[in-house]
Design a protein around this motif. Structure first.
Motif, PDB file in Angstrom:
ATOM      1  N   LYS A   1       0.854  -1.181   0.000  1.00 47.76           N
ATOM      2  CA  LYS A   1       0.000   0.000   0.000  1.00 47.76           C
ATOM      3  C   LYS A   1       0.890   1.231   0.000  1.00 47.76           C
ATOM      4  O   LYS A   1       1.839   1.316   0.778  1.00 47.76           O
ATOM      5  N   VAL A   2       0.596   2.179  -0.883  1.00 49.64           N
ATOM      6  CA  VAL A   2       1.350   3.426  -0.926  1.00 49.64           C
ATOM      7  C   VAL A   2       0.877   4.322   0.213  1.00 49.64           C
ATOM      8  O   VAL A   2      -0.316   4.492   0.427  1.00 49.64           O
ATOM      9  N   ARG A   3       1.835   4.892   0.915  1.00 48.71           N
ATOM     10  CA  ARG A   3       1.561   5.817   2.020  1.00 48.71           C
ATOM     11  C   ARG A   3       2.239   7.162   1.710  1.00 48.71           C
ATOM     12  O   ARG A   3       3.313   7.192   1.123  1.00 48.71           O
ATOM     13  N   ASP A   4       1.595   8.218   2.095  1.00 49.30           N
ATOM     14  CA  ASP A   4       2.211   9.550   2.067  1.00 49.30           C
ATOM     15  C   ASP A   4       2.726   9.996   0.697  1.00 49.30           C
ATOM     16  O   ASP A   4       3.777  10.611   0.605  1.00 49.30           O
ATOM     17  N   ALA A   5       2.023   9.711  -0.366  1.00 49.39           N
ATOM     18  CA  ALA A   5       2.428  10.190  -1.691  1.00 49.39           C
ATOM     19  C   ALA A   5       2.091  11.673  -1.818  1.00 49.39           C
ATOM     20  O   ALA A   5       1.007  12.100  -1.436  1.00 49.39           O
ATOM     21  N   ASN A   6       3.024  12.464  -2.347  1.00 43.97           N
ATOM     22  CA  ASN A   6       2.775  13.900  -2.490  1.00 43.97           C
ATOM     23  C   ASN A   6       2.161  14.268  -3.840  1.00 43.97           C
ATOM     24  O   ASN A   6       1.893  15.438  -4.085  1.00 43.97           O
ATOM     25  N   HIS A   7       1.938  13.287  -4.711  1.00 43.73           N
ATOM     26  CA  HIS A   7       1.239  13.482  -5.988  1.00 43.73           C
ATOM     27  C   HIS A   7       0.251  12.337  -6.177  1.00 43.73           C
ATOM     28  O   HIS A   7       0.473  11.225  -5.682  1.00 43.73           O
ATOM     29  N   ASP A   8      -0.798  12.592  -6.922  1.00 47.68           N
ATOM     30  CA  ASP A   8      -1.755  11.531  -7.247  1.00 47.68           C
ATOM     31  C   ASP A   8      -1.086  10.502  -8.143  1.00 47.68           C
ATOM     32  O   ASP A   8      -0.201  10.829  -8.936  1.00 47.68           O
ATOM     33  N   PHE A   9      -1.531   9.263  -8.023  1.00 46.87           N
ATOM     34  CA  PHE A   9      -0.998   8.181  -8.849  1.00 46.87           C
ATOM     35  C   PHE A   9      -2.123   7.252  -9.238  1.00 46.87           C
ATOM     36  O   PHE A   9      -3.205   7.276  -8.654  1.00 46.87           O
ATOM     37  N   THR A  10      -1.846   6.406 -10.222  1.00 50.10           N
ATOM     38  CA  THR A  10      -2.775   5.388 -10.680  1.00 50.10           C
ATOM     39  C   THR A  10      -2.114   4.026 -10.523  1.00 50.10           C
ATOM     40  O   THR A  10      -0.953   3.858 -10.908  1.00 50.10           O
TER      41      THR A  10
END
Length: 69
Positions: free
Chosen positions: A29-38
């Motif tokens: 699981k991605v945590r704390d991303a500063n940009h949206d992703f797909t």
């Protein structure tokens, strides 16, 4: 934590795609991303980033891996 610096030395803004593969297994699981992703499949995410002319953008994120039991 991962950090990717994108630099644009051209006269125009550019669109960049950052493709990241989760290599430690399918349970993450991605945590704390500063940009949206797909999430494009079970092990891949993509960031679509606009970088201003003669500018830079930093993509930061962390990944939590869960062990299968």
């Amino acid at each position: 934590r991962y950090e990717i610096t994108l630099r644009n030395h051209s006269e125009k803004a550019v669109a960049m795609k950052v493709i990241e593969h989760m290599r430690q297994g399918p349970n993450w699981k991605v945590r704390d991303a500063n940009h949206d992703f797909t999430q494009t499949d079970s092990r891949t995410i993509e960031f679509d980033i606009q970088v201003d002319r003669d500018g830079a953008t930093i993509v930061e994120y962390s990944v939590e891996y869960r062990r299968s039991i």
